[in-house]
Design an enzyme around this catalytic site. Structure first.
Site, PDB file in Angstrom:
ATOM      1  N   GLY A 174       0.825  -1.210   0.000  1.00 42.00           N
ATOM      2  CA  GLY A 174       0.000   0.000   0.000  1.00 42.00           C
ATOM      3  C   GLY A 174       0.859   1.259   0.000  1.00 42.00           C
ATOM      4  CG  ASP A 175       3.383   1.771   3.194  1.00 44.56           C
ATOM      5  OD1 ASP A 175       2.266   2.235   3.519  1.00 44.56           O
ATOM      6  OD2 ASP A 175       4.035   0.998   3.924  1.00 44.56           O
TER       7      ASP A 175
HETATM    8  N1  LIG Z   1      -1.199 -10.389  -3.811  1.00 43.87           N
HETATM    9  C1  LIG Z   1      -1.015  -9.321  -4.611  1.00 43.87           C
HETATM   10  N2  LIG Z   1      -0.785  -9.496  -5.937  1.00 43.87           N
HETATM   11  C2  LIG Z   1      -0.624  -8.446  -6.770  1.00 43.87           C
HETATM   12  N3  LIG Z   1      -0.662  -7.168  -6.362  1.00 43.87           N
HETATM   13  C3  LIG Z   1      -0.881  -6.916  -5.056  1.00 43.87           C
HETATM   14  C4  LIG Z   1      -1.072  -7.980  -4.105  1.00 43.87           C
HETATM   15  N4  LIG Z   1      -1.265  -7.424  -2.877  1.00 43.87           N
HETATM   16  C5  LIG Z   1      -1.187  -6.082  -3.064  1.00 43.87           C
HETATM   17  N5  LIG Z   1      -0.978  -5.766  -4.354  1.00 43.87           N
HETATM   18  C6  LIG Z   1      -0.850  -4.420  -4.954  1.00 43.87           C
HETATM   19  O1  LIG Z   1      -0.557  -3.479  -3.930  1.00 43.87           O
HETATM   20  C7  LIG Z   1      -1.615  -2.514  -3.805  1.00 43.87           C
HETATM   21  C8  LIG Z   1      -1.850  -2.183  -2.346  1.00 43.87           C
HETATM   22  O2  LIG Z   1      -2.188  -3.345  -1.649  1.00 43.87           O
HETATM   23  P1  LIG Z   1      -3.163  -3.359  -0.376  1.00 43.87           P
HETATM   24  O3  LIG Z   1      -4.518  -2.940  -0.790  1.00 43.87           O
HETATM   25  O4  LIG Z   1      -3.009  -4.693   0.237  1.00 43.87           O
HETATM   26  O5  LIG Z   1      -2.509  -2.212   0.505  1.00 43.87           O
HETATM   27  P2  LIG Z   1      -2.389  -2.024   2.114  1.00 43.87           P
HETATM   28  O6  LIG Z   1      -3.325  -2.975   2.781  1.00 43.87           O
HETATM   29  O7  LIG Z   1      -2.547  -0.600   2.383  1.00 43.87           O
HETATM   30  O8  LIG Z   1      -0.874  -2.469   2.348  1.00 43.87           O
HETATM   31  P3  LIG Z   1       0.194  -1.963   3.461  1.00 43.87           P
HETATM   32  O9  LIG Z   1      -0.501  -0.987   4.355  1.00 43.87           O
HETATM   33  O10 LIG Z   1       0.645  -3.213   4.150  1.00 43.87           O
HETATM   34  O11 LIG Z   1       1.336  -1.338   2.717  1.00 43.87           O
HETATM   35  C9  LIG Z   1      -2.814  -3.148  -4.501  1.00 43.87           C
HETATM   36  O12 LIG Z   1      -3.684  -2.149  -5.004  1.00 43.87           O
HETATM   37  C10 LIG Z   1      -2.132  -3.952  -5.611  1.00 43.87           C
HETATM   38  O13 LIG Z   1      -1.780  -3.082  -6.669  1.00 43.87           O
HETATM   39 MG   LIG Z   2      -1.813   0.515   4.040  1.00 44.64          MG
END
Ligand SMILES: Nc1ncnc2c1ncn2[C@@H]1O[C@H](COP(=O)(O)OP(=O)(O)OP(=O)(O)O)[C@@H](O)[C@H]1O
Ligand SMILES: [Mg+2]
Length: 298
Positions: free
Chosen positions: A248-249
């Site tokens: 996400g970051d």
């Molecule tokens: N298993 C995956 N396969 C492919 N792309 C992924 C996967 N997980 C995450 N991503 C990519 O990363 C982006 C952000 O992921 P996510 O929605 O899980 O963010 P988050 O929960 O805020 O993560 P964090 O806070 O741990 O950094 C997604 O929109 C996608 O583009």
């Molecule tokens: Mg996040």
């Protein structure tokens, strides 16, 4: 210039064992120490994408000094405020199952918060300010709101934080908010979110004050609703996820980097999703070449 704020950066101590026995001496098979904290991750990922930034926030003690060195070695400028105590260590035990212990981190006294407030009020014109992660150090939950209250209008704020905090910053018209599924559910008191509902709630975030909203949907991809009233969905890139920490970051850093280069919102979202996926497909934050490789895929 881009500025990131991390209230409670951490050293992650990642240790691998065959088996974890509570109440006994366990010996590590492998160990690794890396620096973490959401704002700091955004700064490092921006650097990986060729975009300079300044990391702000609070550090303490020798672990804080290690965090500062880590950031500087990565080429990130830091202007951390020092407080008493020690920056936290988060322990991630990888045995048959994963066990995590996250440290608490130092207390942040009122005068240190004021120092940060003063720094933010003096940011140059057109700065982007990334507020990422939770509030810590015994500070009240309205701390982000307080920081935003005195901020000049020309500063573009990007907010990535738990839903209860995100709700407090919406009235300040942040340039961008980036909740994931869980955070979006927290904002609206939902029990779950179908991917097709992301559009509706991204728009509602904008009705509540956000100028642009990106909802990240893990391996489904990401959805954006923009201040022009446009909507975009970009599916995640396909591949084997090794470690999604920081995805996400990376997405947030990717979007900001692309906008700094003058890309359209759609292209910036595509670049952002590629940055998130590229980080999910490896240990640690992705390098620019890995992001560009994904974008070259047919
Ligand atoms: N298993 C995956 N396969 C492919 N792309 C992924 C996967 N997980 C995450 N991503 C990519 O990363 C982006 C952000 O992921 P996510 O929605 O899980 O963010 P988050 O929960 O805020 O993560 P964090 O806070 O741990 O950094 C997604 O929109 C996608 O583009
Ligand atoms: Mg996040």
């Amino acid at each position: 210039m881009i500025y990131t704020v991390t209230f409670n950066p951490a050293l992650d101590y990642i240790v691998r064992l065959d088996a974890l026995t509570a109440g006994a001496l366990n010996r590590a098979k492998e160990e690794l120490v890396i620096a973490g904290g959401k704002g700091l991750n955004v700064s490092v990922m921006l650097k990986n994408l060729g975009v300079p930034s300044v990391a702000l926030g609070f550090i303490a003690g020798f672990t804080g000094e290690a965090l500062r060195c880590f950031a500087e070695e990565k080429g990130v400028r830091t202007e951390f405020i020092r407080v008493d105590g020690v920056s936290r260590i988060n322990v991630k035990i990888k045995a048959e199952r994963e066990t995590e212990i996250n440290g608490r981190g130092p207390d942040i006294p009122g005068f240190a918060l004021e120092q940060l407030e003063n720094k933010l009020q003096a940011l140059p014109r057109n700065a982007v300010l990334v507020l990422a992660g939770s509030i810590s150090g015994g500070l009240p939950q309205d701390t982000y709101a307080r920081l935003l209250q005195g901020l000049p209008d020309h500063i573009r704020v990007a907010a990535d934080m738990p839903g209860d905090l995100l709700r407090t910053v919406l009235p300040f018209r942040p340039w961008l908010v980036k909740p994931n599924r869980e955070e979006l559910c927290e904002v609206f008191g939902l029990v779950g979110l179908e991917t097709r509902e992301a559009a509706l709630y991204a728009r509602r975030l904008c009705e509540l004050g956000a100028r642009n909203a990106i909802v990240s949907l893990g391996d489904d991809g990401a959805f954006a609703y923009t201040e022009r009233g446009e909507e975009f969905f970009i599916p995640a890139f396909r591949g084997r996820a090794l470690d999604t920490v920081g995805a996400g970051d990376s997405l947030l850093a990717g979007f900001i980097a692309a906008k700094e280069r003058g890309e359209s919102d759609r292209d910036a979202l595509r670049f952002a999703v590629a940055a998130g996926s590229a980080t999910a497909f490896r240990y640690g934050l992705a390098e620019e070449a890995e992001v560009l490789d994904l974008l070259k895929r047919p």
